[in-house]
Design a protein around this motif. Structure first.
Motif, PDB file in Angstrom:
ATOM      1  N   HIS A  53       0.830  -1.198   0.000  1.00 55.89           N
ATOM      2  CA  HIS A  53       0.000   0.000   0.000  1.00 55.89           C
ATOM      3  C   HIS A  53       0.874   1.261   0.000  1.00 55.89           C
ATOM      4  O   HIS A  53       1.996   1.272   0.500  1.00 55.89           O
ATOM      5  CB  HIS A  53      -0.924   0.008   1.216  1.00 55.89           C
ATOM      6  N   SER A  54       0.307   2.332  -0.544  1.00 58.07           N
ATOM      7  CA  SER A  54       0.996   3.620  -0.519  1.00 58.07           C
ATOM      8  C   SER A  54       0.717   4.361   0.782  1.00 58.07           C
ATOM      9  O   SER A  54       1.507   5.189   1.223  1.00 58.07           O
ATOM     10  CB  SER A  54       0.559   4.478  -1.707  1.00 58.07           C
ATOM     11  N   SER A  55      -0.430   4.063   1.395  1.00 58.15           N
ATOM     12  CA  SER A  55      -0.768   4.650   2.697  1.00 58.15           C
ATOM     13  C   SER A  55      -1.807   3.775   3.383  1.00 58.15           C
ATOM     14  O   SER A  55      -2.531   3.018   2.729  1.00 58.15           O
ATOM     15  CB  SER A  55      -1.303   6.079   2.535  1.00 58.15           C
ATOM     16  N   ARG A  56      -1.853   3.872   4.693  1.00 62.35           N
ATOM     17  CA  ARG A  56      -2.825   3.096   5.454  1.00 62.35           C
ATOM     18  C   ARG A  56      -3.098   3.807   6.765  1.00 62.35           C
ATOM     19  O   ARG A  56      -2.375   4.718   7.181  1.00 62.35           O
ATOM     20  CB  ARG A  56      -2.325   1.678   5.725  1.00 62.35           C
ATOM     21  N   GLY A  57      -4.164   3.373   7.438  1.00 65.56           N
ATOM     22  CA  GLY A  57      -4.512   3.967   8.720  1.00 65.56           C
ATOM     23  C   GLY A  57      -5.623   3.192   9.389  1.00 65.56           C
ATOM     24  O   GLY A  57      -5.996   2.100   8.956  1.00 65.56           O
ATOM     25  N   CYS A  58      -6.163   3.783  10.442  1.00 67.96           N
ATOM     26  CA  CYS A  58      -7.184   3.127  11.245  1.00 67.96           C
ATOM     27  C   CYS A  58      -8.202   4.187  11.661  1.00 67.96           C
ATOM     28  O   CYS A  58      -7.825   5.304  12.021  1.00 67.96           O
ATOM     29  CB  CYS A  58      -6.532   2.490  12.470  1.00 67.96           C
ATOM     30  N   VAL A  59      -9.474   3.857  11.597  1.00 67.59           N
ATOM     31  CA  VAL A  59     -10.532   4.790  11.975  1.00 67.59           C
ATOM     32  C   VAL A  59     -11.439   4.128  13.009  1.00 67.59           C
ATOM     33  O   VAL A  59     -11.742   2.934  12.901  1.00 67.59           O
ATOM     34  CB  VAL A  59     -11.342   5.244  10.739  1.00 67.59           C
ATOM     35  N   GLN A  60     -11.805   4.881  14.030  1.00 62.64           N
ATOM     36  CA  GLN A  60     -12.738   4.350  15.032  1.00 62.64           C
ATOM     37  C   GLN A  60     -14.160   4.495  14.509  1.00 62.64           C
ATOM     38  O   GLN A  60     -14.537   5.530  13.953  1.00 62.64           O
ATOM     39  CB  GLN A  60     -12.612   5.101  16.352  1.00 62.64           C
ATOM     40  N   LEU A  61     -14.939   3.439  14.695  1.00 61.38           N
ATOM     41  CA  LEU A  61     -16.340   3.477  14.320  1.00 61.38           C
ATOM     42  C   LEU A  61     -17.157   3.905  15.538  1.00 61.38           C
ATOM     43  O   LEU A  61     -16.884   4.921  16.129  1.00 61.38           O
ATOM     44  CB  LEU A  61     -16.776   2.120  13.751  1.00 61.38           C
ATOM     45  N   TRP A  62     -18.125   3.095  15.931  1.00 63.66           N
ATOM     46  CA  TRP A  62     -18.943   3.528  17.062  1.00 63.66           C
ATOM     47  C   TRP A  62     -18.179   3.437  18.376  1.00 63.66           C
ATOM     48  O   TRP A  62     -17.150   2.774  18.485  1.00 63.66           O
ATOM     49  CB  TRP A  62     -20.251   2.731  17.122  1.00 63.66           C
ATOM     50  N   ASP A  63     -18.679   4.148  19.377  1.00 63.31           N
ATOM     51  CA  ASP A  63     -17.950   4.364  20.629  1.00 63.31           C
ATOM     52  C   ASP A  63     -18.233   3.357  21.718  1.00 63.31           C
ATOM     53  O   ASP A  63     -17.738   3.510  22.832  1.00 63.31           O
ATOM     54  CB  ASP A  63     -18.261   5.767  21.173  1.00 63.31           C
ATOM     55  N   GLY A  64     -19.061   2.365  21.448  1.00 61.27           N
ATOM     56  CA  GLY A  64     -19.403   1.419  22.498  1.00 61.27           C
ATOM     57  C   GLY A  64     -20.791   1.693  23.039  1.00 61.27           C
ATOM     58  O   GLY A  64     -21.697   2.032  22.290  1.00 61.27           O
ATOM     59  N   PRO A  65     -20.997   1.578  24.335  1.00 59.69           N
ATOM     60  CA  PRO A  65     -22.331   1.750  24.908  1.00 59.69           C
ATOM     61  C   PRO A  65     -22.950   3.088  24.504  1.00 59.69           C
ATOM     62  O   PRO A  65     -22.324   4.135  24.592  1.00 59.69           O
ATOM     63  CB  PRO A  65     -22.065   1.710  26.422  1.00 59.69           C
ATOM     64  N   GLN A  66     -24.191   3.008  24.036  1.00 65.36           N
ATOM     65  CA  GLN A  66     -24.902   4.222  23.581  1.00 65.36           C
ATOM     66  C   GLN A  66     -25.788   4.773  24.705  1.00 65.36           C
ATOM     67  O   GLN A  66     -26.359   4.021  25.446  1.00 65.36           O
ATOM     68  CB  GLN A  66     -25.740   3.891  22.339  1.00 65.36           C
TER      69      GLN A  66
END
Length: 202
Positions: free
Chosen positions: A189-202
């Motif tokens: 890959h030329s670039s990569r990363g990580c993104v958080q989705l939902w935060d857990g308990p709503q």
């Protein structure tokens, strides 16, 4: 399972993506809600969106929208890369938060001037460790591109089971990896990363 219409995206050429679910919600609001009705999503439903800059130099962004349906046991993901990469790109769910492997991925692959959504399994960081054979498959998936504007990857996967390495829980913080490749064939890959989705308990 979740209504597939959630991830049917229609391009109008400008502005944001239009999702049928949003139009349905607007129509219901115009009609008026019954007394005592709540605007909150049903119990077990989690909706959200995050945008992350993936290339500061070009301003390229990744926007991820999701809808978790705990009752149906699945999650619909719409990932949009804007402007679109030239080669392959995709997202993955790693067995360990933000780790490259082992992981199950859904990649947007350029094929004959179009895009195809192709599931892959990542066992090692080398290209030889990334294979389509035996990969956990989404229950539905599509890929599309609006030339010069955005590339969209859509899929629905189970929260648990289905051959996916990582089980997802509506009550726990969840992350998803992304990567952009150099060309049309899966490789480094030329670039990569990580993104958080939902935060857990709503």
């Amino acid at each position: 399972h979740m209504d597939r219409s959630f991830v049917d995206v229609f391009f109008d050429g400008v502005g944001d993506i239009t999702v049928p679910l949003e139009e349905a919600g607007e129509a219901a609001e115009a009609a008026g809600a019954p007394d005592g009705a709540s605007d909150a999503p049903p119990v077990g439903m989690i909706e959200g969106e995050r945008t992350q800059v993936v290339d500061e130099a070009t301003g390229q962004t990744l926007t991820v929208r999701w809808m978790v349906d705990a009752a149906a046991g699945d999650v619909a993901i719409v990932a949009e890369m804007s402007p679109p990469p030239v080669g392959w790109w995709g997202v993955s769910f790693s067995q360990f938060d933000c780790s490259m492997n082992p992981a199950d991925a859904v990649l947007s692959m350029p094929v004959d001037g179009a895009r195809e959504a192709v599931p892959h399994h990542l066992e090692t960081i080398s290209p030889g460790g990334v294979t389509a054979e035996g990969a956990a498959a989404p229950s539905s998936s599509t890929a599309a591109e609006e030339a010069g504007v955005r590339s969209v990857l859509e899929f629905v996967r189970p929260l648990q089971g289905g051959g996916w390495l990582r089980d997802l829980s509506p009550t726990e913080v969840q992350t998803m990896n992304w990567a952009i490749g150099f060309g049309p064939d899966v490789g480094y890959h030329s670039s990569r990363g990580c993104v958080q989705l939902w935060d857990g308990p709503q």
